[in-house]
Motif scaffolding. Structure first.
Motif, PDB file in Angstrom:
ATOM      1  N   ALA A  30      46.989  11.220 -28.654  1.00 40.55           N
ATOM      2  CA  ALA A  30      47.761  11.409 -29.888  1.00 40.55           C
ATOM      3  C   ALA A  30      49.167  11.874 -29.560  1.00 40.55           C
ATOM      4  O   ALA A  30      50.145  11.462 -30.183  1.00 40.55           O
ATOM      5  CB  ALA A  30      47.056  12.422 -30.797  1.00 40.55           C
ATOM      6  N   LEU A 114      44.993   8.325 -36.273  1.00 44.21           N
ATOM      7  CA  LEU A 114      46.216   8.118 -37.050  1.00 44.21           C
ATOM      8  C   LEU A 114      47.460   8.403 -36.210  1.00 44.21           C
ATOM      9  O   LEU A 114      48.453   7.695 -36.311  1.00 44.21           O
ATOM     10  CB  LEU A 114      46.208   8.988 -38.311  1.00 44.21           C
ATOM     11  N   GLN A 115      47.407   9.425 -35.376  1.00 42.75           N
ATOM     12  CA  GLN A 115      48.576   9.728 -34.544  1.00 42.75           C
ATOM     13  C   GLN A 115      48.755   8.678 -33.449  1.00 42.75           C
ATOM     14  O   GLN A 115      49.864   8.239 -33.181  1.00 42.75           O
ATOM     15  CB  GLN A 115      48.446  11.124 -33.924  1.00 42.75           C
ATOM     16  N   ALA A 118      50.177   5.176 -34.405  1.00 47.19           N
ATOM     17  CA  ALA A 118      51.609   5.058 -34.669  1.00 47.19           C
ATOM     18  C   ALA A 118      52.318   4.390 -33.495  1.00 47.19           C
ATOM     19  O   ALA A 118      53.300   3.685 -33.675  1.00 47.19           O
ATOM     20  CB  ALA A 118      52.225   6.429 -34.947  1.00 47.19           C
ATOM     21  N   HIS A 119      51.825   4.600 -32.285  1.00 44.90           N
ATOM     22  CA  HIS A 119      52.565   4.072 -31.136  1.00 44.90           C
ATOM     23  C   HIS A 119      51.704   3.311 -30.143  1.00 44.90           C
ATOM     24  O   HIS A 119      52.180   2.950 -29.074  1.00 44.90           O
ATOM     25  CB  HIS A 119      53.346   5.179 -30.420  1.00 44.90           C
ATOM     26  N   ARG A 124      46.130   0.698 -33.163  1.00 46.43           N
ATOM     27  CA  ARG A 124      46.519   0.169 -34.470  1.00 46.43           C
ATOM     28  C   ARG A 124      45.603  -0.988 -34.861  1.00 46.43           C
ATOM     29  O   ARG A 124      45.160  -1.090 -35.995  1.00 46.43           O
ATOM     30  CB  ARG A 124      47.989  -0.282 -34.413  1.00 46.43           C
ATOM     31  N   LEU A 127      42.281   0.499 -35.893  1.00 46.96           N
ATOM     32  CA  LEU A 127      42.399   1.089 -37.231  1.00 46.96           C
ATOM     33  C   LEU A 127      42.328  -0.004 -38.293  1.00 46.96           C
ATOM     34  O   LEU A 127      41.640   0.113 -39.298  1.00 46.96           O
ATOM     35  CB  LEU A 127      43.718   1.862 -37.343  1.00 46.96           C
ATOM     36  N   MET A 160      44.813   7.213 -47.633  1.00 47.46           N
ATOM     37  CA  MET A 160      45.528   7.347 -46.362  1.00 47.46           C
ATOM     38  C   MET A 160      46.828   8.129 -46.546  1.00 47.46           C
ATOM     39  O   MET A 160      47.177   8.963 -45.706  1.00 47.46           O
ATOM     40  CB  MET A 160      45.871   5.964 -45.809  1.00 47.46           C
ATOM     41  N   MET A 164      47.769  11.556 -44.655  1.00 47.19           N
ATOM     42  CA  MET A 164      48.972  11.741 -43.844  1.00 47.19           C
ATOM     43  C   MET A 164      49.760  12.962 -44.341  1.00 47.19           C
ATOM     44  O   MET A 164      50.183  13.806 -43.551  1.00 47.19           O
ATOM     45  CB  MET A 164      49.867  10.496 -43.903  1.00 47.19           C
ATOM     46  N   ILE A 168      48.497  15.362 -41.426  1.00 42.07           N
ATOM     47  CA  ILE A 168      49.346  15.008 -40.280  1.00 42.07           C
ATOM     48  C   ILE A 168      50.757  15.579 -40.468  1.00 42.07           C
ATOM     49  O   ILE A 168      51.259  16.293 -39.621  1.00 42.07           O
ATOM     50  CB  ILE A 168      49.409  13.477 -40.089  1.00 42.07           C
TER      51      ILE A 168
ATOM     52  N   ALA B  30      59.953   5.805 -31.046  1.00 42.74           N
ATOM     53  CA  ALA B  30      58.745   5.449 -31.799  1.00 42.74           C
ATOM     54  C   ALA B  30      57.615   5.100 -30.848  1.00 42.74           C
ATOM     55  O   ALA B  30      56.456   5.450 -31.069  1.00 42.74           O
ATOM     56  CB  ALA B  30      59.037   4.277 -32.735  1.00 42.74           C
ATOM     57  N   GLN B  31      57.956   4.414 -29.769  1.00 42.81           N
ATOM     58  CA  GLN B  31      56.932   3.951 -28.831  1.00 42.81           C
ATOM     59  C   GLN B  31      56.466   5.078 -27.916  1.00 42.81           C
ATOM     60  O   GLN B  31      55.277   5.205 -27.649  1.00 42.81           O
ATOM     61  CB  GLN B  31      57.520   2.801 -27.998  1.00 42.81           C
ATOM     62  N   LEU B 114      58.520   7.365 -39.152  1.00 38.45           N
ATOM     63  CA  LEU B 114      57.075   7.488 -39.381  1.00 38.45           C
ATOM     64  C   LEU B 114      56.304   7.381 -38.076  1.00 38.45           C
ATOM     65  O   LEU B 114      55.331   8.106 -37.865  1.00 38.45           O
ATOM     66  CB  LEU B 114      56.599   6.425 -40.373  1.00 38.45           C
ATOM     67  N   GLN B 115      56.750   6.501 -37.172  1.00 36.57           N
ATOM     68  CA  GLN B 115      56.036   6.384 -35.899  1.00 36.57           C
ATOM     69  C   GLN B 115      56.287   7.602 -35.009  1.00 36.57           C
ATOM     70  O   GLN B 115      55.373   8.116 -34.381  1.00 36.57           O
ATOM     71  CB  GLN B 115      56.463   5.107 -35.169  1.00 36.57           C
ATOM     72  N   ALA B 118      54.478  10.942 -35.830  1.00 31.89           N
ATOM     73  CA  ALA B 118      53.063  11.082 -35.492  1.00 31.89           C
ATOM     74  C   ALA B 118      52.876  11.951 -34.262  1.00 31.89           C
ATOM     75  O   ALA B 118      51.876  12.647 -34.131  1.00 31.89           O
ATOM     76  CB  ALA B 118      52.433   9.705 -35.263  1.00 31.89           C
ATOM     77  N   HIS B 119      53.840  11.933 -33.348  1.00 29.60           N
ATOM     78  CA  HIS B 119      53.614  12.664 -32.096  1.00 29.60           C
ATOM     79  C   HIS B 119      54.781  13.550 -31.682  1.00 29.60           C
ATOM     80  O   HIS B 119      54.767  14.101 -30.586  1.00 29.60           O
ATOM     81  CB  HIS B 119      53.249  11.706 -30.953  1.00 29.60           C
ATOM     82  N   ARG B 124      58.522  15.438 -37.113  1.00 32.96           N
ATOM     83  CA  ARG B 124      57.599  15.765 -38.204  1.00 32.96           C
ATOM     84  C   ARG B 124      58.248  16.797 -39.120  1.00 32.96           C
ATOM     85  O   ARG B 124      58.173  16.711 -40.337  1.00 32.96           O
ATOM     86  CB  ARG B 124      56.290  16.281 -37.612  1.00 32.96           C
ATOM     87  N   GLY B 161      51.504   6.138 -48.338  1.00 33.75           N
ATOM     88  CA  GLY B 161      50.277   5.442 -47.921  1.00 33.75           C
ATOM     89  C   GLY B 161      50.454   3.941 -47.973  1.00 33.75           C
ATOM     90  O   GLY B 161      50.010   3.202 -47.095  1.00 33.75           O
ATOM     91  N   ILE B 168      53.464  -0.289 -41.204  1.00 31.08           N
ATOM     92  CA  ILE B 168      53.148   0.274 -39.882  1.00 31.08           C
ATOM     93  C   ILE B 168      51.815  -0.272 -39.370  1.00 31.08           C
ATOM     94  O   ILE B 168      51.728  -0.830 -38.287  1.00 31.08           O
ATOM     95  CB  ILE B 168      53.109   1.813 -39.924  1.00 31.08           C
ATOM     96  N   TRP B 169      50.757  -0.088 -40.161  1.00 29.27           N
ATOM     97  CA  TRP B 169      49.441  -0.544 -39.698  1.00 29.27           C
ATOM     98  C   TRP B 169      49.185  -2.011 -40.024  1.00 29.27           C
ATOM     99  O   TRP B 169      48.301  -2.630 -39.464  1.00 29.27           O
ATOM    100  CB  TRP B 169      48.339   0.328 -40.319  1.00 29.27           C
TER     101      TRP B 169
END
Lengths: 199, 199
Positions: A30, A114-115, A118-119, A124, A127, A160, A164, A168, B30-31, B114-115, B118-119, B124, B161, B168-169
């Motif tokens: 994550a 979920l975390q 994202a990358h 993904r 999910l 979702m 989030m 999150i 993001a990655q 958003l990506q 997540a981490h 955040r 969401g 994203i997803w």
């Protein structure tokens, strides 16, 4: 570093160690994605020998896959909840979400998925498969297949987004509202997606 | 590697190069998160000298901050949209979201935020500040401050969401529904959060 004594409990040692490794892996993936995670770092976080991680999970890809698999008992409770009588389904689904995140093991997997999603492309895709095939797929809503998919995808979008915001990103006041406040506020919106007029 | 000629356009060279660096940085953060991103990798992706990245942004933290700053013109359109007459606000907000993601620059920032959120703890926190202070904060809903916050946070939960599922997803059928289909399906739910009975 001294090895911790395995925790007492109903599982055998392999189960305890594997669970500890998966828990550590969820945190690492994550935080750092698959590219930024090493078996060595996971082993260190889990306080086990790296060889044991390879022995149990084969490779980093195997570990990522195992760490992001939704727990079977959660998928079963999702399927059971979709069988709730339609007029009560909105409230049942929001309570299902709140209960899942309150469960240590399920909450930890959901957070990690979920975390990581994202990358991490493979997470993904997982999910997507789980949401499309198991979270939405078990519903019996709508007048035809397309209508069923649209309705359960809209339900998912609200659940979702709430997850989030609450778990999150921890955005207030969603993060600190009580379960009951959220159920009252959100269930009628889910209910419209379930059996309301969407056109 | 040969340096690309800067693109023609209304901006001066510094603007063009800075925009190209930020665009590359958004993809890298993001990655890989901040920990997994180097100035060198961003410079390579942007096809500029690393010294130029330091010159423009000072440090990796400065670059992350700049890359995840919401564009001013988007914040202005958010504020303007909240001034829509209440009966039309639900539809206006979902159209605002769809338009933002269709805009190359704004969509790229939103995706990266958003990506990365997540981490990445600092992103955040920024997301939280922007949502609580600028996306929700400009609304004039509700009977008191708490009611206003709850209502606009619930609106955000649905919009966020939907954005996660669609962009994203990429979960179907949300990912491929037309804008008009989504507006018809979702606007009444936003409208209930805006002026409906939530208790």
């Amino acid at each position: 570093m001294a090895k911790r004594v395995t925790a007492p409990g109903p599982r055998d040692e392999k189960g305890v160690l594997a669970a500890r490794i998966l828990d550590a892996a969820r945190g690492e993936f994550a935080q750092n994605g698959s590219a930024g995670t090493t078996i060595r770092a996971v082993a260190r976080a889990a306080d086990v020998d790296p060889a044991l991680v390879y022995h149990y999970f084969g490779s980093k890809e195997g570990l990522l896959d195992a760490a992001t698999n939704p727990p079977q008992r959660w998928l079963e409770s999702v399927a059971a909840t979709w069988a709730t009588p339609v007029p009560d389904l909105g409230a049942a689904l929001i309570r299902l979400m709140l209960g899942a995140w309150a469960d240590d093991e399920i909450g930890s997997v959901l957070r990690s998925v979920l975390q990581t999603a994202a990358h991490e492309q493979s997470t993904r895709e997982k999910l997507r498969r789980v949401v499309e095939g198991q979270l939405m797929g078990v519903s019996g809503l709508g007048v035809d297949d397309r209508d069923r998919q649209v309705r359960s995808a809209l339900v998912s979008s609200q659940i979702m987004g709430l997850a989030m915001m609450r778990y999150i990103w921890q955005i207030e006041p969603i993060a600190s509202m009580t379960d009951d406040e959220l159920v009252v506020a959100v269930a009628p919106n889910l209910q419209r997606y379930i059996d309301g007029d969407l056109s």
